[in-house]
Design a protein around this motif. Structure first.
Motif, PDB file in Angstrom:
ATOM      1  N   SER A  23     -26.805 -10.484  13.676  1.00 45.72           N
ATOM      2  CA  SER A  23     -26.577 -11.060  12.343  1.00 45.72           C
ATOM      3  C   SER A  23     -26.975 -10.085  11.246  1.00 45.72           C
ATOM      4  O   SER A  23     -26.237  -9.908  10.270  1.00 45.72           O
ATOM      5  CB  SER A  23     -27.373 -12.361  12.168  1.00 45.72           C
ATOM      6  OG  SER A  23     -26.887 -13.361  13.020  1.00 45.72           O
ATOM      7  N   ASN A  27     -24.355  -8.570   8.541  1.00 49.46           N
ATOM      8  CA  ASN A  27     -24.565  -8.787   7.097  1.00 49.46           C
ATOM      9  C   ASN A  27     -24.673  -7.472   6.331  1.00 49.46           C
ATOM     10  O   ASN A  27     -24.430  -7.443   5.127  1.00 49.46           O
ATOM     11  CB  ASN A  27     -25.804  -9.645   6.855  1.00 49.46           C
ATOM     12  CG  ASN A  27     -25.549 -11.110   7.128  1.00 49.46           C
ATOM     13  OD1 ASN A  27     -24.463 -11.620   6.896  1.00 49.46           O
ATOM     14  ND2 ASN A  27     -26.550 -11.792   7.645  1.00 49.46           N
ATOM     15  N   CYS A  32     -18.882  -8.234   4.524  1.00 49.87           N
ATOM     16  CA  CYS A  32     -19.051  -9.044   5.739  1.00 49.87           C
ATOM     17  C   CYS A  32     -20.264  -9.956   5.569  1.00 49.87           C
ATOM     18  O   CYS A  32     -21.295  -9.528   5.072  1.00 49.87           O
ATOM     19  CB  CYS A  32     -19.239  -8.095   6.917  1.00 49.87           C
ATOM     20  SG  CYS A  32     -18.935  -8.820   8.507  1.00 49.87           S
ATOM     21  N   GLU A  33     -20.120 -11.212   6.005  1.00 44.43           N
ATOM     22  CA  GLU A  33     -21.231 -12.162   5.890  1.00 44.43           C
ATOM     23  C   GLU A  33     -21.225 -13.120   7.077  1.00 44.43           C
ATOM     24  O   GLU A  33     -20.171 -13.676   7.424  1.00 44.43           O
ATOM     25  CB  GLU A  33     -21.094 -12.966   4.600  1.00 44.43           C
ATOM     26  CG  GLU A  33     -22.138 -14.037   4.432  1.00 44.43           C
ATOM     27  CD  GLU A  33     -21.897 -14.910   3.207  1.00 44.43           C
ATOM     28  OE1 GLU A  33     -22.626 -15.909   3.078  1.00 44.43           O
ATOM     29  OE2 GLU A  33     -21.007 -14.620   2.414  1.00 44.43           O
ATOM     30  N   ALA A  35     -21.685 -16.522   8.135  1.00 43.44           N
ATOM     31  CA  ALA A  35     -21.694 -17.802   7.427  1.00 43.44           C
ATOM     32  C   ALA A  35     -22.419 -18.884   8.206  1.00 43.44           C
ATOM     33  O   ALA A  35     -22.977 -19.806   7.614  1.00 43.44           O
ATOM     34  CB  ALA A  35     -20.254 -18.240   7.143  1.00 43.44           C
TER      35      ALA A  35
END
Length: 87
Positions: A23, A27, A32-33, A35
């Motif tokens: 993660s 990130n 890009c994230e 969610a």
């Protein structure tokens, strides 16, 4: 001049123990994230956006290359082109 906007969502599979590390790496990628994450299943829902389709494809490839990523599935993609209005 028209501007383009691309967005996609990905399902990323990883080992449950690697969820925090993967993660963090995802990130850190531009546009890009993460969610949502489901730690018990090793599943991350990732949203990626970019101005150009080539950049978005490069981002998806970068996601695939993150250490600990087992699989990446594209589940949604949208492209929106907007023209700038001149007075």
């Amino acid at each position: 001049m028209p501007t383009s906007w691309q967005v996609c969502s990905l399902i990323v599979q990883t080992r449950t123990a690697l969820i925090p590390a993967v993660s963090a790496q995802l990130n850190a990628l531009p546009g890009c994230e993460v969610a949502l994450s489901e730690a018990e299943r090793g599943t991350l829902i990732v949203v990626a956006e970019a101005e150009h389709s080539r950049t978005l494809l490069d981002t998806i490839e970068s996601v695939r290359n993150v250490a600990g990523v087992l699989a990446v599935s594209l589940v949604y993609h949208q492209q929106d082109e907007q023209s700038e209005e001149t007075p």
